[in-house]
Design a protein around this motif. Structure first.
Motif, short mmCIF file in Angstrom:
data_model
loop_
_atom_site.label_atom_id
_atom_site.label_comp_id
_atom_site.label_asym_id
_atom_site.label_seq_id
_atom_site.Cartn_x
_atom_site.Cartn_y
_atom_site.Cartn_z
N HIS A 121 -4.53 -1.78 -10.54
CA HIS A 121 -3.82 -2.07 -9.29
C HIS A 121 -2.32 -2.04 -9.54
O HIS A 121 -1.84 -2.60 -10.52
N PHE A 122 -1.60 -1.43 -8.64
CA PHE A 122 -0.14 -1.38 -8.79
C PHE A 122 0.47 -2.75 -8.56
O PHE A 122 1.33 -3.19 -9.29
N TRP A 123 0.03 -3.45 -7.52
CA TRP A 123 0.53 -4.78 -7.20
C TRP A 123 -0.56 -5.80 -7.47
O TRP A 123 -1.73 -5.52 -7.36
N GLY A 135 3.10 9.02 -11.34
CA GLY A 135 1.78 9.18 -11.93
C GLY A 135 1.51 8.40 -13.20
O GLY A 135 1.38 7.19 -13.18
N ALA A 136 1.40 9.12 -14.32
CA ALA A 136 1.00 8.53 -15.59
C ALA A 136 2.00 7.50 -16.11
O ALA A 136 1.62 6.58 -16.84
N ARG A 137 3.25 7.64 -15.76
CA ARG A 137 4.27 6.72 -16.29
C ARG A 137 4.07 5.29 -15.81
O ARG A 137 4.45 4.35 -16.51
N VAL A 138 3.46 5.08 -14.64
CA VAL A 138 3.29 3.72 -14.14
C VAL A 138 1.98 3.08 -14.61
O VAL A 138 1.83 1.88 -14.50
N SER A 196 0.82 -1.21 0.00
CA SER A 196 0.00 0.00 0.00
C SER A 196 0.85 1.26 0.00
O SER A 196 0.63 2.17 -0.80
N VAL A 197 1.81 1.30 0.89
CA VAL A 197 2.66 2.50 1.02
C VAL A 197 3.48 2.70 -0.25
O VAL A 197 3.56 3.80 -0.78
N LEU A 200 4.84 5.58 -5.28
CA LEU A 200 5.16 5.49 -6.70
C LEU A 200 4.13 6.20 -7.57
O LEU A 200 4.49 6.86 -8.55
N ARG A 201 2.84 6.08 -7.23
CA ARG A 201 1.81 6.81 -7.98
C ARG A 201 2.01 8.32 -7.86
O ARG A 201 1.85 9.05 -8.82
N LYS A 202 2.31 8.77 -6.66
CA LYS A 202 2.51 10.20 -6.43
C LYS A 202 3.71 10.72 -7.21
O LYS A 202 3.66 11.78 -7.81
#
Length: 64
Positions: free
Chosen positions: A34-36, A23-26, A12-13, A18-20
């Motif tokens: 979902h990131f993970w 942002g758009a690159r991920v 979560s952290v 990473l989103r902050k």
């Protein structure tokens, strides 16, 4: 604190940071937003033989 609680907290952290920061690159690397992935794996020193662990990991679903 259990292993699953620790892993979920780390996921979560790190996803928030990473989103902050990126942002758009991920976004192109996300699994349905979902990131993970929802799964995780943990093993201990006294666990199953490596052949069993390898079989378990290879049997997991891969994204996309």
């Amino acid at each position: 604190m259990g292993a699953s609680t620790l892993v979920n907290s780390l996921k979560s952290v790190s996803a928030r940071v990473l989103r902050k920061e990126y942002g758009a690159r991920v976004r192109t690397y996300l699994w349905s937003g979902h990131f993970w992935s929802l799964s995780c794996f943990a093993a201990s020193c006294g666990g199953a033989p490596l052949s069993i662990i390898k079989e378990y990991i290879e049997g997991r679903k891969r994204p996309g």
